[in-house]
Design a protein around this motif. Structure first.
Motif, PDB file in Angstrom:
ATOM      1  N   ASP A  75      32.974 -23.828  -9.020  1.00 13.86           N
ATOM      2  CA  ASP A  75      32.721 -24.700 -11.208  1.00 13.86           C
ATOM      3  C   ASP A  75      32.834 -24.320 -11.833  1.00 13.86           C
ATOM      4  O   ASP A  75      32.154 -23.103 -11.566  1.00 13.86           O
ATOM      5  CB  ASP A  75      31.900 -25.613 -10.052  1.00 13.86           C
ATOM      6  CG  ASP A  75      31.419 -27.022 -10.823  1.00 13.86           C
ATOM      7  OD1 ASP A  75      32.101 -27.051 -11.631  1.00 13.86           O
ATOM      8  OD2 ASP A  75      30.896 -27.950 -10.452  1.00 13.86           O
ATOM      9  N   VAL A  76      31.835 -24.148 -12.749  1.00 11.01           N
ATOM     10  CA  VAL A  76      31.790 -23.738 -13.978  1.00 11.01           C
ATOM     11  C   VAL A  76      30.320 -24.740 -14.708  1.00 11.01           C
ATOM     12  O   VAL A  76      30.399 -25.396 -14.079  1.00 11.01           O
ATOM     13  CB  VAL A  76      32.530 -23.592 -14.963  1.00 11.01           C
ATOM     14  CG1 VAL A  76      32.674 -24.812 -15.924  1.00 11.01           C
ATOM     15  CG2 VAL A  76      32.352 -22.341 -15.817  1.00 11.01           C
ATOM     16  N   VAL A  77      29.859 -23.533 -15.181  1.00 19.50           N
ATOM     17  CA  VAL A  77      28.312 -24.179 -15.678  1.00 19.50           C
ATOM     18  C   VAL A  77      27.987 -23.033 -16.613  1.00 19.50           C
ATOM     19  O   VAL A  77      28.590 -22.068 -17.073  1.00 19.50           O
ATOM     20  CB  VAL A  77      26.888 -23.996 -14.957  1.00 19.50           C
ATOM     21  CG1 VAL A  77      26.450 -24.507 -13.563  1.00 19.50           C
ATOM     22  CG2 VAL A  77      26.480 -22.589 -14.173  1.00 19.50           C
ATOM     23  N   GLN A 137      28.957 -32.900 -13.725  1.00 16.51           N
ATOM     24  CA  GLN A 137      29.367 -32.491 -12.272  1.00 16.51           C
ATOM     25  C   GLN A 137      28.301 -33.251 -11.432  1.00 16.51           C
ATOM     26  O   GLN A 137      29.386 -32.696 -10.077  1.00 16.51           O
ATOM     27  CB  GLN A 137      30.711 -32.377 -12.386  1.00 16.51           C
ATOM     28  CG  GLN A 137      30.571 -30.744 -12.021  1.00 16.51           C
ATOM     29  CD  GLN A 137      30.245 -30.234 -13.365  1.00 16.51           C
ATOM     30  OE1 GLN A 137      29.849 -30.279 -14.496  1.00 16.51           O
ATOM     31  NE2 GLN A 137      30.099 -28.428 -13.607  1.00 16.51           N
ATOM     32  N   GLN A 138      27.796 -32.414 -11.723  1.00 13.03           N
ATOM     33  CA  GLN A 138      26.711 -31.807  -9.791  1.00 13.03           C
ATOM     34  C   GLN A 138      26.127 -32.919 -10.340  1.00 13.03           C
ATOM     35  O   GLN A 138      25.402 -32.717  -9.025  1.00 13.03           O
ATOM     36  CB  GLN A 138      26.286 -29.986  -9.867  1.00 13.03           C
ATOM     37  CG  GLN A 138      27.689 -29.498  -9.898  1.00 13.03           C
ATOM     38  CD  GLN A 138      27.070 -27.490 -10.355  1.00 13.03           C
ATOM     39  OE1 GLN A 138      26.505 -27.811 -11.207  1.00 13.03           O
ATOM     40  NE2 GLN A 138      27.068 -26.909  -9.697  1.00 13.03           N
ATOM     41  N   VAL A 147      30.252 -20.450 -10.755  1.00 12.50           N
ATOM     42  CA  VAL A 147      29.293 -20.930  -9.481  1.00 12.50           C
ATOM     43  C   VAL A 147      30.207 -21.442  -8.546  1.00 12.50           C
ATOM     44  O   VAL A 147      31.096 -21.924  -8.665  1.00 12.50           O
ATOM     45  CB  VAL A 147      28.290 -21.606  -9.980  1.00 12.50           C
ATOM     46  CG1 VAL A 147      27.001 -21.035 -11.219  1.00 12.50           C
ATOM     47  CG2 VAL A 147      28.874 -22.887  -9.989  1.00 12.50           C
ATOM     48  N   ALA A 148      29.060 -21.421  -6.929  1.00 14.77           N
ATOM     49  CA  ALA A 148      30.272 -22.220  -5.759  1.00 14.77           C
ATOM     50  C   ALA A 148      30.037 -23.759  -5.905  1.00 14.77           C
ATOM     51  O   ALA A 148      28.969 -24.161  -6.418  1.00 14.77           O
ATOM     52  CB  ALA A 148      29.191 -21.252  -4.552  1.00 14.77           C
ATOM     53  N   ASN A 159      36.336 -33.653 -11.950  1.00 17.60           N
ATOM     54  CA  ASN A 159      35.281 -33.070 -12.315  1.00 17.60           C
ATOM     55  C   ASN A 159      34.836 -33.353 -13.855  1.00 17.60           C
ATOM     56  O   ASN A 159      34.157 -33.617 -13.475  1.00 17.60           O
ATOM     57  CB  ASN A 159      35.655 -31.421 -12.212  1.00 17.60           C
ATOM     58  CG  ASN A 159      34.552 -30.790 -12.571  1.00 17.60           C
ATOM     59  OD1 ASN A 159      33.895 -30.875 -13.577  1.00 17.60           O
ATOM     60  ND2 ASN A 159      33.735 -29.485 -11.713  1.00 17.60           N
TER      61      ASN A 159
END
Lengths: 149, 149, 149, 149
Positions: A85-87, B55-56, A147-148, A20
């Motif tokens: 995932d994370v925000v 990362q996104q 988050v997804a 990541n």
């Protein structure tokens, strides 16, 4: 016959965070590296360079914030299942003193993991060469959201 | 016979902020530019690029924070005499939505200038191509401190 | 035959907030009153009294925070369906100047209502007697979360 | 012949904080008491009572904030000379879980004392009856400013 590592062994956890981290363009741009990964705590290092400076030559608050925000986010991610995932929802940082040093290490730690919100604290340590002593230059308190993926 | 511009005319104010901005290595590294300077309000722009991503693929909270922190700091600096510089004491940011867009503009505004502390608010606007419409992706509340240059 | 008022008319919205407000023991203890309710904005008033003071006789930061936290929470609640309640996840407040005045009005406003988090800003205005002029003594940025009633 | 206690002995330090605490009308209104004073750390207790509740019957975020703000302020005051007082410049609090309990203890600690700004962290612990175990219900990060008494 060797056995494949199961998920959530330290090595697979490190790999998941490292993968990541490698996808965060900003970390490479700043020159930051992933230093340590444990369940609930992640460390990210940043060497001093003029490319992350503010007007007086010290490290810019934005660069300090970037590494400790990522450290907090990844600390939160260590406590989420692999399909998550994370925000960052929000954070607050106090800059305690000028960010003077040769190397900086951001430490992010999970303080409380609720169902939707994960609250973390972070600090950024400034090191000079040839010494293990450090000064804390910043303190963060942050809210992360899973988050997804 | 023309007269030399006095200090604090708009042009000299812009020059003072622009000179300080040019000394922030981080702003060049991120690709940020100084967009507008008024007494009490400064705008900084950041085009999307993979080098500021998380990362996104969206813009990293740290890059968003960096430009709005600088915008708030320079807004504060516009209200200080020319022999002063400014540093961030602390700030808090809420990331309202993913930072998706082609161009981002951080707006920093002075809300209250006390003797030692200057409180600012900031927002970051996300623009897509070919449109003046924007979405606010982040809100900041910050405390700046004037220091000797 | 008269028709019952539908939910979300201004009067039923006011009633819903007022009923919730009346259940907050702290608001009565401080002497705070619900002043105004609109979709996305709520105002709460607090008269000066020694019982809400800090050591210098001004209003305590905790009392100022209490009314603007409630104002932000109720602003968020105006945008949620009637089967929802709201709790504070976190907030940050800047105290701009001593809270000196005869009457204080906290204004909470929704800035962004996401699926799980509602971000609000708030300010507290200090009034002296016989004047509509006010000074802003505090600025808040807050995250509220909708919960089942 | 007995000697008068010098300033900054533990007892005179406690007395100085206790005298200041007694002048905070809000603390008495909430039912809060000064629990412990050390150089750099102060504890304030608050028993549960309906008069400090929010709408669900738990302790209101504003009451939780009030005691930890005061605890942080007094922690800062312990590091200032006797001719100084302290005011809150800003703080941020995360409410980690509902403030359910019979008794709450706010702990404020100095993290860094600069020339003008003192940065503190605080937490609020919730206790039930007949047990020393507690849950942390809130985390604060605060900036205090020394002022002339």
């Amino acid at each position: 016959m060797t056995q494949a590592p199961t998920m959530n062994t330290p090595s697979s956890l490190y790999d998941r965070i490292a993968q990541n981290f490698a996808a965060q363009g900003l970390m490479a741009t700043l020159g930051a590296t992933l230093e340590a990964v444990e369940v609930g705590e992640v460390q990210i290092a940043l060497p001093y360079s003029p490319k992350v400076s503010q007007q007086q030559g010290f490290v810019h608050a934005g660069a300090i914030t970037s590494i400790v925000d990522s450290a907090c986010g990844y600390a939160a991610l260590t406590q989420l299942p692999p399909d998550k995932d994370v925000v960052s929802a929000e954070f607050k940082i106090n800059l305690l003193r000028p960010a003077i040093g040769e190397r900086f290490v951001a430490v992010g730690r999970v303080q409380n993991a609720g169902r939707t919100l994960i609250v973390c604290t972070g600090e950024v340590r400034a090191y000079t060469a040839h010494s293990d002593a450090y000064k804390v230059v910043a303190l963060m308190q942050a809210t992360m959201v899973g988050v997804a993926r």
